[in-house]
Write a protein that holds these residues in place. Sequence first.
Motif, PDB file in Angstrom:
ATOM      1  N   GLN A 348       0.836  -1.101   0.012  1.00 21.24           N
ATOM      2  CA  GLN A 348       0.125   0.060   0.143  1.00 21.24           C
ATOM      3  C   GLN A 348       0.910   1.138   0.136  1.00 21.24           C
ATOM      4  OE1 GLN A 348      -2.740   0.152   3.091  1.00 21.24           O
ATOM      5  NE2 GLN A 348      -3.445  -2.217   2.861  1.00 21.24           N
ATOM      6  N   SER A 349       1.700   1.107   1.033  1.00 19.95           N
ATOM      7  CA  SER A 349       2.772   2.401   1.040  1.00 19.95           C
ATOM      8  C   SER A 349       3.464   2.788  -0.489  1.00 19.95           C
ATOM      9  CB  SER A 349       3.876   2.240   2.101  1.00 19.95           C
ATOM     10  OG  SER A 349       4.758   3.299   2.083  1.00 19.95           O
ATOM     11  N   ASP A 350       4.009   1.469  -0.993  1.00 24.16           N
ATOM     12  CA  ASP A 350       4.539   1.823  -2.344  1.00 24.16           C
ATOM     13  C   ASP A 350       3.643   2.337  -3.409  1.00 24.16           C
ATOM     14  OD1 ASP A 350       6.552   1.438  -4.578  1.00 24.16           O
ATOM     15  OD2 ASP A 350       5.630  -0.782  -4.643  1.00 24.16           O
ATOM     16  N   PHE A 351       2.518   1.679  -3.484  1.00 20.40           N
ATOM     17  CA  PHE A 351       1.510   2.225  -4.304  1.00 20.40           C
ATOM     18  C   PHE A 351       0.973   3.560  -4.230  1.00 20.40           C
ATOM     19  CE2 PHE A 351      -2.765   0.895  -6.578  1.00 20.40           C
ATOM     20  CZ  PHE A 351      -2.190   1.309  -7.732  1.00 20.40           C
ATOM     21  N   GLY A 352       0.760   3.814  -2.954  1.00 13.05           N
ATOM     22  CA  GLY A 352       0.537   5.188  -2.576  1.00 13.05           C
ATOM     23  C   GLY A 352       1.275   6.275  -3.330  1.00 13.05           C
ATOM     24  N   GLN A 353       2.594   6.064  -3.098  1.00  9.56           N
ATOM     25  CA  GLN A 353       3.595   6.950  -3.702  1.00  9.56           C
ATOM     26  C   GLN A 353       3.544   6.748  -5.063  1.00  9.56           C
ATOM     27  OE1 GLN A 353       7.693   6.893  -1.736  1.00  9.56           O
ATOM     28  NE2 GLN A 353       6.869   5.002  -0.978  1.00  9.56           N
ATOM     29  N   GLU A 423       2.163   6.873  19.283  1.00  8.05           N
ATOM     30  CA  GLU A 423       3.371   6.791  18.564  1.00  8.05           C
ATOM     31  C   GLU A 423       3.461   7.683  17.475  1.00  8.05           C
ATOM     32  OE1 GLU A 423       3.990   2.627  17.922  1.00  8.05           O
ATOM     33  OE2 GLU A 423       3.139   1.948  19.741  1.00  8.05           O
ATOM     34  N   PHE A 424       2.492   7.973  16.630  1.00 10.67           N
ATOM     35  CA  PHE A 424       2.757   9.130  15.563  1.00 10.67           C
ATOM     36  C   PHE A 424       3.293  10.356  16.233  1.00 10.67           C
ATOM     37  CE2 PHE A 424       0.004   6.467  12.607  1.00 10.67           C
ATOM     38  CZ  PHE A 424       0.520   6.928  11.524  1.00 10.67           C
ATOM     39  N   GLN A 425       2.867  10.684  17.357  1.00 13.09           N
ATOM     40  CA  GLN A 425       3.161  11.955  18.029  1.00 13.09           C
ATOM     41  C   GLN A 425       4.691  12.040  17.939  1.00 13.09           C
ATOM     42  OE1 GLN A 425       0.956  14.222  19.579  1.00 13.09           O
ATOM     43  NE2 GLN A 425       2.756  15.573  19.694  1.00 13.09           N
ATOM     44  N   GLU A 426       5.417  10.953  18.114  1.00 16.47           N
ATOM     45  CA  GLU A 426       6.930  10.773  18.366  1.00 16.47           C
ATOM     46  C   GLU A 426       7.557  11.194  17.048  1.00 16.47           C
ATOM     47  OE1 GLU A 426       8.107   7.077  19.729  1.00 16.47           O
ATOM     48  OE2 GLU A 426       7.136   7.498  21.922  1.00 16.47           O
ATOM     49  N   TRP A 427       6.832  10.957  15.808  1.00 20.62           N
ATOM     50  CA  TRP A 427       7.288  11.106  14.733  1.00 20.62           C
ATOM     51  C   TRP A 427       6.753  12.484  13.932  1.00 20.62           C
ATOM     52  CZ3 TRP A 427      10.378   7.580  11.831  1.00 20.62           C
ATOM     53  CH2 TRP A 427      10.575   6.311  12.448  1.00 20.62           C
ATOM     54  N   LEU A 478      11.676   2.326  16.420  1.00 21.82           N
ATOM     55  CA  LEU A 478      11.611   1.586  15.273  1.00 21.82           C
ATOM     56  C   LEU A 478      11.298   0.209  15.364  1.00 21.82           C
ATOM     57  CD1 LEU A 478      15.835   2.497  14.698  1.00 21.82           C
ATOM     58  CD2 LEU A 478      13.823   3.498  13.903  1.00 21.82           C
ATOM     59  N   LYS A 479      10.768   0.108  16.597  1.00 22.24           N
ATOM     60  CA  LYS A 479      10.196  -1.340  17.021  1.00 22.24           C
ATOM     61  C   LYS A 479       8.660  -1.440  16.522  1.00 22.24           C
ATOM     62  CE  LYS A 479      12.800  -1.776  21.203  1.00 22.24           C
ATOM     63  NZ  LYS A 479      13.035  -1.991  22.563  1.00 22.24           N
ATOM     64  N   ASN A 480       7.854  -0.189  16.213  1.00 21.81           N
ATOM     65  CA  ASN A 480       7.048  -0.360  15.520  1.00 21.81           C
ATOM     66  C   ASN A 480       6.825  -0.465  14.175  1.00 21.81           C
ATOM     67  OD1 ASN A 480       4.141   0.201  14.593  1.00 21.81           O
ATOM     68  ND2 ASN A 480       3.551   1.114  16.488  1.00 21.81           N
ATOM     69  N   THR A 481       6.707  -1.792  13.654  1.00 26.37           N
ATOM     70  CA  THR A 481       7.117  -1.776  12.075  1.00 26.37           C
ATOM     71  C   THR A 481       6.224  -1.213  11.142  1.00 26.37           C
ATOM     72  OG1 THR A 481       6.427  -3.969  12.169  1.00 26.37           O
ATOM     73  CG2 THR A 481       8.699  -3.755  12.371  1.00 26.37           C
ATOM     74  N   GLN A 482       4.823  -1.217  11.862  1.00 28.63           N
ATOM     75  CA  GLN A 482       3.778  -0.685  10.899  1.00 28.63           C
ATOM     76  C   GLN A 482       4.057   0.914  10.687  1.00 28.63           C
ATOM     77  OE1 GLN A 482      -0.157  -1.095  12.595  1.00 28.63           O
ATOM     78  NE2 GLN A 482      -1.139  -0.244  10.614  1.00 28.63           N
ATOM     79  N   ILE A 483       4.358   1.599  11.767  1.00 28.16           N
ATOM     80  CA  ILE A 483       4.481   3.008  11.476  1.00 28.16           C
ATOM     81  C   ILE A 483       5.745   3.453  11.003  1.00 28.16           C
ATOM     82  CG2 ILE A 483       4.696   5.034  12.776  1.00 28.16           C
ATOM     83  CD1 ILE A 483       2.845   4.061  14.977  1.00 28.16           C
ATOM     84  N   PHE A 486       5.357   3.132   7.238  1.00 27.43           N
ATOM     85  CA  PHE A 486       4.479   4.119   6.951  1.00 27.43           C
ATOM     86  C   PHE A 486       5.449   5.359   6.582  1.00 27.43           C
ATOM     87  CE2 PHE A 486       1.876   7.886   7.713  1.00 27.43           C
ATOM     88  CZ  PHE A 486       1.080   7.751   6.788  1.00 27.43           C
ATOM     89  N   MET A 487       6.287   5.592   7.580  1.00 28.58           N
ATOM     90  CA  MET A 487       7.067   6.903   7.539  1.00 28.58           C
ATOM     91  C   MET A 487       8.165   6.646   6.464  1.00 28.58           C
ATOM     92  SD  MET A 487       6.103   8.982   9.689  1.00 28.58           S
ATOM     93  CE  MET A 487       4.886   9.037  11.214  1.00 28.58           C
ATOM     94  N   ILE A 488       8.780   5.629   6.422  1.00 25.64           N
ATOM     95  CA  ILE A 488       9.877   5.583   5.344  1.00 25.64           C
ATOM     96  C   ILE A 488       9.327   5.233   3.805  1.00 25.64           C
ATOM     97  CG2 ILE A 488      11.711   4.748   6.837  1.00 25.64           C
ATOM     98  CD1 ILE A 488      11.106   1.956   5.756  1.00 25.64           C
TER      99      ILE A 488
END
Length: 609
Positions: A348-353, A423-427, A478-483, A486-488
């Motif tokens: 999904q992340s790839d396709f969105g970009q 966790e989004f707050q941290e990013w 870095l431990k929350n692989t889902q977020i 999404f970020m990278i």
Amino acid sequence: MIVGACLAHHKYDPALTVHLRASNLNQSRALFTRLACRTRTISLRITNVAAKNFRTLQDFSIDFNHNYCAISGRNNCGKSSILRIIQHFLVKGSDDPFFMFDEGEIDFASDKTKWVSNNDDGIEVSISIEVLEHEDSEVFFVIKSYIGDKAAGSAYTLKFTHQFIDEATTNLVCQINDKTVADRIGSEILKKIRSTNSIIFHNSVMPGRSFYFGGQRVLEVVEAHFSAEDRSKISSAQTTLQRRIKAATKQHKSEIDKLLGRLKDKYQVELATVDRGKPSSYSLEVKLLDKSVDVPLKDWGAGTQNRTRLLMTLLEAIRKKSHTDDQERLTPVLLVEEPESFLHPSAQSDFGQVLAGLADEHDIQIIATTHSPYLLNMKEPLANTLLDRKTFRGALKETVRVSTDGEKWMLPFSKILGVVPEEFQEWSQIFSAGTGQVVLVEGDIDVEYFAYFKDKHADIYKIGEDVEILPYNGKDALKNTQILKFMIGRMERAFITFDLDAKGEVQKKLEALELVEGRDFCAIGEDSPGGRCIEGLLPKSIKSKVYADNADLVQAMGSVVSKEKNDARNDLKAKLLEATKSSGLLSKDFPHFKKLFDQIHKGLFSVDA
């Protein structure tokens, strides 16, 4: 390219296989010509959709970005109603049997907002569009022919408002450049726009559209009465036509391959003719090639099928827009429901970009409804719309737009879409940054080291001027692989660094995302007590002096009290940074930093990255 135009328009058969039966070559050609005409589109930009008392849109307005727009929110929050209004104006009334939309007819009794009891408050829906002379010359000419030369400039802004006063009374109002035109003129202009199919619609859940020419039983009866001479002529004509089909699809194969090449999953497409064993039959079948595997598209997974079909639909829009003939240069608007369907989050992340990048590159408007944060427009956050529903005494009421302004624009999306907002707050700092090439470092101290070497030792700082250095604020991020994915995923290219003492915890998480050590990430530090971090790369002369001058802090580092230990650690890190900045050492005195910068540069710009 008539056959190619039909083939690229995926809306016929769910397996993207075209089956036609015809009694002679001329009939086949006539059918293809008709299909090419039926897929004809016009160029326009949707700038606004508004509604009063339509379903959950009690008093609602939404502006659209010129390229990639994402509408998101929970189920039943009004996303499909917005698309229904677009469909009502730009598709409704089409008599084309091959353009198989739900026609978008508005029914006063069923579509009026249920909690509005005043009978005087009818339904009102409107759409605003922009037509440009240099891109939309044919449509521009049609509008100009109706209203004369009164309007100046190279663009028309049109607003259509449809009022449903009661079940039997409606009123259509057309404004051109903010001036109301006569009812007949407005109706004729809208009719013209509708008749040319200005919208390409892709429903990711039900992407297929089927068509048939004639009834199967009738064709079989006709074939039963063919003479041997007839069959010979038909077979010869079929062979000629199939050769032409193969030649016509070569360009499409190249163009589709190029679009598929944007994806991280590398495929090639094969457009094949298939002999079905009847002299008057032929078919075109789309196959995807993954290395040595050659499989019909219908036999791939649902996510791969959906993604490929959507790219083929987008290809048709690109081809229309880039046509060299003014009368043929047309750009449709692409509506997409849930492009993330059946795709893994990483895909999904790839396709969105890819979708957002293609919309920008080819200047094509894509309006997508989505439940996925990966399909939002990361480069232009204002192009995203987040919807929710008001509640009154526990009952859901009207649709509202949720504010997503500011640097922390993603937090409202994370709450409503079910991603952990804390966790989004941290990013949050990364959301306000660019989406180009990025190095992610553990904290602000690391950022300062990179900035110092970039400024004072540019000869060993090989990372590049345009690469941003951004902190993710601690290894736990870095431990929350889902977020993290999404970020990278929203960045063109990312390289991750982390302290060597966290390698055992972090490396497996990164490798689970198919990230590769050296190419996508590396640990920082030297394998020695107190050196498994960025300070471990400093020359011994700097560390020895700082430790000697701050013996009390070194002693406090061994405290059993966590706060004392952390405070001492942070104070020492700050003093080591200041000592480095004031050391006056030369670039040759920082060999470990040079090695780090070389490794990051190699990873960022590696060919297989």
